[in-house]
Design an enzyme around this catalytic site. Structure first.
Site, PDB file in Angstrom:
ATOM      1  N   VAL A 179      31.107  40.424  48.577  1.00  0.00           N
ATOM      2  CA  VAL A 179      31.111  39.358  49.577  1.00  0.00           C
ATOM      3  C   VAL A 179      32.509  38.747  49.697  1.00  0.00           C
ATOM      4  CG1 VAL A 179      30.210  37.065  50.161  1.00  0.00           C
ATOM      5  CG2 VAL A 179      28.668  38.843  49.285  1.00  0.00           C
ATOM      6  N   HIS A 180      33.151  38.544  48.568  1.00  0.00           N
ATOM      7  CA  HIS A 180      34.505  37.978  48.537  1.00  0.00           C
ATOM      8  C   HIS A 180      35.491  38.868  49.295  1.00  0.00           C
ATOM      9  CE1 HIS A 180      38.108  36.031  47.075  1.00  0.00           C
ATOM     10  NE2 HIS A 180      38.474  37.087  46.371  1.00  0.00           N
TER      11      HIS A 180
END
Length: 222
Positions: A179-180
């Protein structure tokens, strides 16, 4: 173009850069990133026989088992240093909670409807705390299951429980990092900030307006 000519919410696009990360912070970040990749690959190799072939990247099964925990401890120390430096920037406040509540606006890139945020937004701060919890969980459970040095101090039930905790924390951390990475690519300029250390005035005004005001020492709501 005058100082107040702009298409970025009423603030100038005047050529200017703001330092977002120091050279030391960027170096630490990329060391953590490389360590994470090595740990994710070696961890997956040891997690299931179907992925054991990944041990070839580390010189075989024995070397993978040897290197994995040592790299893990190294990454934890680097992350602890990085997290400590960023602690004061990641304290949740009312604006961050409001930002998190407006997830639909975030996903649809309607930043004009979002509250002004500081150096990090609510999503980044949430990720920060998730990573801290996962890192602590991985370290403690990893020590318990580290056969060469510590596992013989613990009963088998504790070792089995630690193995589950280690796997769960590892999976959550892999998902969080994915996600990052996606968010870093999605918000154009974020990756460049971690490469060069600077962002433009326009980027800071658009994505982290309260931080921009603080850096420029301007009052909120101007």
């Amino acid at each position: 173009m005058t100082e107040h000519d702009s298409t970025t919410g009423g603030y100038p696009r005047r050529a200017g850069l703001i330092q977002r990360y120091t050279a030391g912070q960027r170096t630490n970040h990329w060391i953590i990133a490389i360590s994470f990749v090595l740990l994710a690959l070696s961890g997956l190799a040891l997690f299931h026989p179907a992925m054991f072939w990944l041990t070839n990247l580390f010189g075989g099964g024995p070397w993978t088992r040897i290197l994995h925990p040592f790299v893990g401890v190294f990454m934890f120390l680097c992350f602890a240093l990085f997290a400590a430096r960023m602690w004061r920037h990641n304290k949740m406040d009312a604006r961050d909670r409001e930002w998190l509540k407006r997830g639909r606006d975030v996903l649809n890139n309607r930043e004009d409807r979002l509250p002004e945020v500081g150096r990090y937004n609510g999503g980044q701060k949430l990720l920060y705390y998730v990573l801290i919890i996962c890192m602590i969980g991985l370290l403690l459970s990893g020590i318990v299951i580290w056969r060469q040095y510590f596992s013989f101090y613990f009963p088998i039930t504790v070792i089995r429980a630690a193995s589950v905790v280690h796997a769960v924390c590892g999976l959550v951390m892999i998902c969080a990092i994915i996600v990052h990475i996606y968010a870093g690519i999605w918000v154009k300029g974020s990756v460049g900030a971690m490469m060069r250390g600077t962002v433009t005035w326009g980027w800071a005004w658009k994505h982290h307006r309260a931080w921009f005001r603080a850096v420029r020492k301007e009052p909120l709501g101007k």
